[in-house]
Design an enzyme around this catalytic site. Structure first.
Site, mmCIF file in Angstrom:
data_model
loop_
_atom_site.group_PDB
_atom_site.id
_atom_site.type_symbol
_atom_site.label_atom_id
_atom_site.label_comp_id
_atom_site.label_asym_id
_atom_site.label_seq_id
_atom_site.Cartn_x
_atom_site.Cartn_y
_atom_site.Cartn_z
ATOM 1 N N GLY A 293 0.842 -1.209 0.000
ATOM 2 C CA GLY A 293 0.000 0.000 0.000
ATOM 3 C C GLY A 293 0.867 1.244 0.000
ATOM 4 O O GLY A 293 0.666 2.169 -0.801
ATOM 5 N N HIS A 294 1.872 1.268 0.890
ATOM 6 C CA HIS A 294 2.786 2.425 0.917
ATOM 7 C C HIS A 294 3.544 2.532 -0.404
ATOM 8 O O HIS A 294 3.740 3.624 -0.944
ATOM 9 C CB HIS A 294 3.812 2.260 2.052
ATOM 10 C CG HIS A 294 3.217 2.191 3.420
ATOM 11 N ND1 HIS A 294 3.238 1.043 4.186
ATOM 12 C CD2 HIS A 294 2.595 3.131 4.167
ATOM 13 C CE1 HIS A 294 2.663 1.284 5.347
ATOM 14 N NE2 HIS A 294 2.264 2.529 5.368
ATOM 15 N N GLN B 103 -0.812 10.385 18.003
ATOM 16 C CA GLN B 103 -2.058 9.831 17.471
ATOM 17 C C GLN B 103 -2.422 8.496 18.114
ATOM 18 O O GLN B 103 -3.377 7.848 17.708
ATOM 19 C CB GLN B 103 -2.001 9.726 15.945
ATOM 20 C CG GLN B 103 -1.011 8.717 15.387
ATOM 21 C CD GLN B 103 -0.864 8.872 13.873
ATOM 22 O OE1 GLN B 103 -0.219 9.786 13.371
ATOM 23 N NE2 GLN B 103 -1.474 7.976 13.104
ATOM 24 N N ASP C 71 -7.494 4.622 4.867
ATOM 25 C CA ASP C 71 -7.744 5.528 5.995
ATOM 26 C C ASP C 71 -8.611 6.680 5.503
ATOM 27 O O ASP C 71 -8.185 7.836 5.460
ATOM 28 C CB ASP C 71 -6.413 6.019 6.577
ATOM 29 C CG ASP C 71 -5.625 4.863 7.178
ATOM 30 O OD1 ASP C 71 -6.153 4.174 8.058
ATOM 31 O OD2 ASP C 71 -4.491 4.622 6.730
ATOM 32 N N VAL D 271 -4.757 -1.081 -1.335
ATOM 33 C CA VAL D 271 -4.123 -2.272 -1.923
ATOM 34 C C VAL D 271 -4.503 -3.462 -1.052
ATOM 35 O O VAL D 271 -4.448 -3.391 0.181
ATOM 36 C CB VAL D 271 -2.589 -2.104 -2.012
ATOM 37 C CG1 VAL D 271 -1.942 -3.347 -2.595
ATOM 38 C CG2 VAL D 271 -2.252 -0.887 -2.867
HETATM 39 O O1 PAF Z 1 -1.524 6.958 7.866
HETATM 40 C C1 PAF Z 1 -0.512 6.999 8.593
HETATM 41 O O2 PAF Z 1 0.384 6.158 8.501
HETATM 42 C C2 PAF Z 1 -0.375 8.105 9.622
HETATM 43 O O3 PAF Z 1 -1.600 8.417 10.195
HETATM 44 C C3 PAF Z 1 0.315 9.360 9.075
HETATM 45 C C4 PAF Z 1 -0.512 10.013 7.968
HETATM 46 C C5 PAF Z 1 1.688 9.014 8.536
HETATM 47 C C6 PAF Z 1 0.478 10.395 10.190
HETATM 48 O O4 PAF Z 1 1.257 9.905 11.232
#
Ligand code: PAF
Length: 301
Positions: A43-44, A68, A157, A183
């Protein structure tokens, strides 16, 4: 012959990041930013590919953002795999990797936060009260640090994307936000760094998240418009996985995230569930067959 591609330059201070980005800008390049928390998967990688296709210089940030995570969440256990991440980024051809220590992002006197509005309150926000405040704050900081032209996020997300888009519009941040499709593994499970927590057996059962979304989509395609009936089916499919605990299964307006009673226009189906203590989320957009609904806020123009 060694065919391993060279690893991208890796920097850990904002000064180094800015210098490298300025160098790329000087030769007229556009800058793409892919913010991540590491433990990279396909996905990344797809976000990096999208950035490389659109921008001249791609910066990937790897930072497990503590703000977070709630105190009860998995910050300490969150998967970290820097060496493997750098190899993947070398393969896909990222230009620069920013891996700041926590002190580089949050100084000792840090006390300014981005407080997202309504769009952050339901779904993930209801289960994880300060989550989006942490996400919005770190994303704004990363955007200010790197000053990219375009930043790339995954549709998995979905609510995060709505929060980031709202923030960028409300705070006049000069960046374009692009959203790339989720993905999936061959059985439909959305790729996520958290999938690594699952035992092989739970991993097999986790496919019900995508199955429940697919079941909802099928019902709508067959002409069913009644949200109650569709939600009942989604829950039934989810609960067919032994030990799964549903957090939410919803059909909502793609922009406001308000629940809908009928699927008369495009809706977002979204689910969150726990398996062996691991929280998994997924979503998909559903269009009724004859819908002439406007595009959701998510797809890119
Ligand atoms: O989606 C993520 O991996 C995280 O929420 C992000 C956008 C890198 C912020 O820490």
């Amino acid at each position: 012959m060694n065919t391993t591609p060279a690893r991208p330059t890796c920097v850990s201070t904002v000064r180094e990041l800015r210098e490298a980005v300025a160098g790329a800008r000087q030769v007229g390049g556009t800058i793409g930013l892919v913010p991540t928390m590491g433990a990279l998967h396909e996905g990344h990688v797809s976000l990096v590919r999208a950035s490389k296709a659109e921008c001249d210089f791609t910066v990937v940030t790897i930072f497990v953002n503590p703000t977070q995570f709630a105190p009860s969440e998995d910050l300490a256990a969150y998967p970290r795999a820097l060496e493997a991440d750098l190899d993947k980024l070398a393969q896909v051809g990222a230009d620069l990797v920013f891996t700041p220590p926590e002190s580089e992002v949050y100084g000792p006197a840090h006390s300014t936060w981005v407080e997202p509005g309504n769009v952050a309150r339901s779904l993930e926000g209801a289960s994880r009260p300060d989550h989006f405040r942490g996400v919005a704050t770190v994303v704004l900081k990363l955007l200010n640090m790197a000053r990219p032209d375009v930043a790339f996020f995954g549709q998995k997300d979905y609510q995060q994307v709505l929060v980031v888009r709202r923030m960028v519009a409300d705070l006049d941040v000069p960046v374009t936000i692009r959203v790339c499709p989720t993905v999936r593994e061959p059985d439909g499970l959305a790729m996520s760094s958290r999938n690594a927590y699952l035992s092989p057996d739970a991993r097999r059962r986790a496919a019900v998240l995508w199955k429940s979304l697919s079941a909802a989509r099928e019902m709508v395609q067959e002409g069913n418009r009644d949200a109650k009936a569709i939600l009942a089916r989604m829950r039934e499919v989810l609960l067919s996985a032994e030990g799964l605990v549903i957090d939410y299964a919803v059909l909502v307006d793609p922009e406001s995230l308000e629940p809908v009673a009928r699927v008369d226009a495009q809706v977002l189906a979204a689910v969150a569930a726990r398996l062996e203590g691991t929280r998994l989320i997924d979503n998909c957009m559903i269009d009724p067959p004859s819908s002439s609904s406007p595009q959701s806020p998510i797809p890119n123009p």
